[in-house]
Design an enzyme around this catalytic site. Structure first.
Site, PDB file in Angstrom:
ATOM      1  N   LYS A 152      83.642  22.660  19.744  1.00  0.00           N
ATOM      2  CA  LYS A 152      84.958  22.990  19.192  1.00  0.00           C
ATOM      3  C   LYS A 152      84.691  23.683  17.864  1.00  0.00           C
ATOM      4  O   LYS A 152      84.265  23.062  16.901  1.00  0.00           O
ATOM      5  CB  LYS A 152      85.802  21.741  18.993  1.00  0.00           C
TER       6      LYS A 152
ATOM      7  N   TYR B 123      81.908  19.000  17.448  1.00  0.00           N
ATOM      8  CA  TYR B 123      83.084  19.423  16.686  1.00  0.00           C
ATOM      9  C   TYR B 123      82.592  19.974  15.350  1.00  0.00           C
ATOM     10  O   TYR B 123      82.152  19.223  14.488  1.00  0.00           O
ATOM     11  CB  TYR B 123      84.027  18.239  16.494  1.00  0.00           C
TER      12      TYR B 123
END
Length: 306
Positions: free
Chosen positions: A168, A140
């Site tokens: 992400k 992330y």
């Protein structure tokens, strides 16, 4: 045989909000109702415990309670990605193991925040989570809140591991998004993070998106993804512009999450107020929020009838 992660997991994921009772405690019944609300909306799955889910503001036990309720409700109906990042590596590993124990599909994590960590420290932090379970892992990257910029070198090293299946990308550069996809390869998932540039992310290589404002208009992001997939770029741009108008209005309130939670309440889905220091939305805003909710629902109706 190597799994095709893009084929299995690409799509639209709602970054699920927190759900508290009126006393501000995690409410399992409300969590289940919120998770159930998203079934049938066309999304691929839920991203649990991330920024929109206020995971960083919750204890490890609260985060486990939220995930357990989600899994009990929609385990076999939606793909569940779980954010397990915490400030300490020890707690992150604990959350990762718990996610595996309840049947989550994928774990994900930001770098540890507050301390300005070296790249080696962040790599070690993530690696301990990766090694602690058999689950696939999604990086992330959100440098504007963590203060850590994922380098191409670190991304490339991690992508060599079988269990590291994607990133992400919540940084604001679509150039970096494209470079991450190129470095990871065709079977490396890249999820667009900034909701306001979903179409830009998809057009330059993202395999889908994970976003917080999706939670009040999942149908619109599913429709946008469909228009892109069909090559209807003019219609897709029109819809992205309409979505961005909604996002701009949401950002005008004391907190984005407070506004989104209030809109869900108007639809009969109670999630409580966001946890301080995230501000709630006051009574003085309820009229304009009702108007915004009506506009969202009208837009959803227009695009789901096409």
């Amino acid at each position: 045989m190597e799994r095709n992660w893009v084929k299995e997991l690409a799509g639209v994921y709602v970054a699920m909000y927190s759900a508290y009772n009126d006393a501000g405690e995690v409410d399992s019944d409300r969590v289940r109702k919120l998770a159930r609300y998203y079934v049938g909306k066309g999304i691929k799955g839920l991203y649990v415990g991330g920024s929109s889910g206020e995971g960083i503001l919750q204890t490890a036990e609260e985060r486990k309670k939220v995930l357990e309720a989600v899994m009990e409700e929609v385990r076999d109906e939606l793909v569940i990605l779980v954010h397990v990042g915490a400030n300490s590596t020890r707690e992150s590993v604990e959350l990762a193991r718990h996610a595996e124990s309840v049947g989550a599909d994928v774990i994900s994590a930001v770098p540890s925040i507050y301390y300005r960590l070296s790249e080696k420290a962040v790599e070690t932090h993530w690696q301990r989570m990766i090694d602690s379970t058999s689950l696939p892992f999604i990086i992330y990257n959100i440098p504007q809140t963590t203060g850590f910029q994922l380098s191409m070198g670190l991304l490339s090293r991690m992508a060599e591991q079988e269990k590291v299946i994607g990133v992400k990308m919540s940084g604001e550069s679509t150039f970096e998004l494209q470079q991450f996809k190129a470095a990871g390869g065709d079977n490396f998932l890249v999820f667009n993070g900034p909701d306001e540039q979903y179409l830009a992310g998809r057009s330059i290589g993202a395999d889908g998106g994970i976003g917080g404002t999706y939670g009040v208009m999942p149908e619109l992001f599913v429709a946008l993804d469909g228009l892109y997939a069909e090559g209807k770029m003019e219609a897709a741009r029109e819809l992205q512009f309409r979505i961005n108008g909604i996002i701009k209005r949401l950002l005008a309130y004391p907190s984005l999450y407070g506004a989104c939670k209030s809109i869900l309440s108007l639809r009969g889905v109670e999630t409580g107020s966001p946890r301080l220091p995230l501000l709630p939305v006051g009574e003085e805003h309820q009229g304009s929020l009702a108007e915004l909710n009506d506009d969202i629902l009208r837009t959803v109706a227009a695009y789901t009838k096409r």
